[in-house]
Design a protein around this motif. Sequence first.
Motif, PDB file in Angstrom:
ATOM      1  N   THR A   1     101.641  29.108  47.001  1.00  0.00           N
ATOM      2  CA  THR A   1     101.501  30.117  45.943  1.00  0.00           C
ATOM      3  C   THR A   1     100.138  30.793  45.946  1.00  0.00           C
ATOM      4  N   TRP A   2      99.192  30.280  46.727  1.00  0.00           N
ATOM      5  CA  TRP A   2      97.793  30.736  46.757  1.00  0.00           C
ATOM      6  C   TRP A   2      97.089  30.420  45.430  1.00  0.00           C
TER       7      TRP A   2
ATOM      8  N   TYR B   1      96.671  37.204  41.973  1.00  0.00           N
ATOM      9  CA  TYR B   1      97.318  38.410  42.526  1.00  0.00           C
ATOM     10  C   TYR B   1      98.678  38.695  41.897  1.00  0.00           C
ATOM     11  N   GLY B   2      98.938  38.133  40.729  1.00  0.00           N
ATOM     12  CA  GLY B   2     100.192  38.418  40.023  1.00  0.00           C
ATOM     13  C   GLY B   2     101.259  37.362  40.192  1.00  0.00           C
TER      14      GLY B   2
ATOM     15  N   PRO C   1     103.272  37.669  50.983  1.00  0.00           N
ATOM     16  CA  PRO C   1     102.836  37.156  49.675  1.00  0.00           C
ATOM     17  C   PRO C   1     103.820  36.123  49.117  1.00  0.00           C
ATOM     18  N   PRO C   2     103.313  35.171  48.356  1.00  0.00           N
ATOM     19  CA  PRO C   2     104.178  34.134  47.796  1.00  0.00           C
ATOM     20  C   PRO C   2     105.208  34.716  46.834  1.00  0.00           C
ATOM     21  N   ASP C   3     106.350  34.048  46.749  1.00  0.00           N
ATOM     22  CA  ASP C   3     107.414  34.506  45.854  1.00  0.00           C
ATOM     23  C   ASP C   3     108.289  33.306  45.503  1.00  0.00           C
TER      24      ASP C   3
ATOM     25  N   LYS D   1     108.346  34.999  38.696  1.00  0.00           N
ATOM     26  CA  LYS D   1     108.405  36.423  39.010  1.00  0.00           C
ATOM     27  C   LYS D   1     106.986  36.882  39.314  1.00  0.00           C
ATOM     28  N   ASN D   2     106.770  37.279  40.569  1.00  0.00           N
ATOM     29  CA  ASN D   2     105.478  37.810  41.005  1.00  0.00           C
ATOM     30  C   ASN D   2     105.442  39.288  40.625  1.00  0.00           C
TER      31      ASN D   2
END
Length: 371
Positions: free
Chosen positions: A108-109, A133-134, A277-279, A284-285
Motif C-alpha cells: 500500500t506504500w 497519495y490517496g 499504484p496500490p489499489d 478506494k484509492n
Amino acid sequence: MIKIKIPVCAPEISEIDVSYVSECVRSSWVSGISPYVGRFEKRFAEYCECKYGAAVNSGTTALHTALASIGVGKGDEVIIPTFTMIATPNSIAYLGAVPVLVDSELDTWNIDVDKIEEKITPRTKAIMPVHTYGHPVDMDPIMELAEKYNLFVIEDAAEAHGAIYKGKKVGSIGDLGCFSFYANKIITTGEGGMIVTNNEELAETAAWLRAHAFGRGGKHFYHERLGYGYRMSGMQAALGLAQMERIDTFVENRIARAKLYNTVLEDIEGRGDIVFPPDAKWGKNVYWMYSILLDDNFPVSREKFMKKLDTSGIDTRTFFYPVHVQPVYKQSSPYPVADELSRKGINLPSGNNLTLDDVSVVCDAIIQLVG
Ligand SMILES: *Cc1c(COP(=O)(O)O)cnc(C)c1O
C-alpha cells in the motif's frame, strides 16, 4: 526555459470559485469568524461522515492542533510512517514531542501495520497513520493497537479526501482526521486545512485552541491554555465551499484517469518493470498522485525518464525523501521499504484539471521513451 504544459498537480479554479469568493468579500465577512467558515466546516465534515469540523489555515496546523487537542506534550512519542511529507513529523516536533518512525509496506506504500507494536513504549501517546497519495491505510489493526495500549489515533488524511476504508471515509476512523487544502490537494482553499471528528469534546478543544484559546464564561481575554493563531479566513472557506460542489467529480475524474494510465502503461510493462499504484480490495484509492515505481531493470533510469518527459513539457516529481534521512531528523536505523519507494518512485501528472487527452500525451511520451 521550458514552459510546463502539463503540471504535476494544479488546482481547478473556475467561475463558481470566483463567485463564491467575491460574494464573501462583498459581504465583508472575511475573518475566521465568518459564517462561511462554519458552513464550510459543516459541509466538509458531513462529506467525511463526521459530526464536527474545525477549519484551520493549513494541513500542518490541523495536525499540530489535533496533537495539542489530545494533550501531546514534551517528551511524548507519536508513531508515524517514515515515508511521508515533512509536515507530519514537524507537527509533532512543534510540541516538543518525538516522531517515532515505522517503515512502509510495499502493498500500500503506507505505514507497515505489523511493525507498529514493537515501537510502542510507555511514552507513546498516539499513532498517526498517513493515507499516502490517496490510498487508505489498513486501519483495523491500528485501531486494535490503539485500543489495546490506550492510544489516540490521528489520521493524516491530507492527501486522501474522499478515500474509503472498508466502507468508511478516511478521517472518520481515528479519534481525529486532518486534511490539507493546499493548492495541489484534492480540493483547495489556497492554503488551509481541517480537523474532523465525531468526538464532541475533542472538536471543541480543537476549535478553541486554533483561535488563541480565548477565555470562556465572560473572561474573553483570559487564557488557560496555549492557543494558536491558526484560523481559516472567510475567503478561504468560500473557496472551499465552491470546491465542495465539485468534489465528487474531482475524485471520480482522478479514478478514471488512473484507470487510463494503468491500461496504457500495462501494455509497455513487458519492456521493463513498472510497479503500479496500490489499489487494495478493501479500499478506494482517490489517486491524489498517480505514481509509479521504476524497477531497477526498467530500460531507462529515473533521472533520464524525468528529464525526457520534462523536455516534452510534462512535469513529474520524485517521491518524498523519508523522514529518517532528513537532516533535521536523521537516524541510522534501516527502513528498507521507505528507501526503496523514495529511490524508485515518480509522481506523474495528476491535477484536477488534467484531461484524459493529457494522460494519453504522458503515456505516449513514456512509450516513446522505452521504444
Ligand atoms: C500536504 C500535506 C500536509 C501539510 O499540508 P499543508 O496544507 O501544506 O500544511 C501534511 N501531511 C501530508 C501527508 C501532506 O501531503
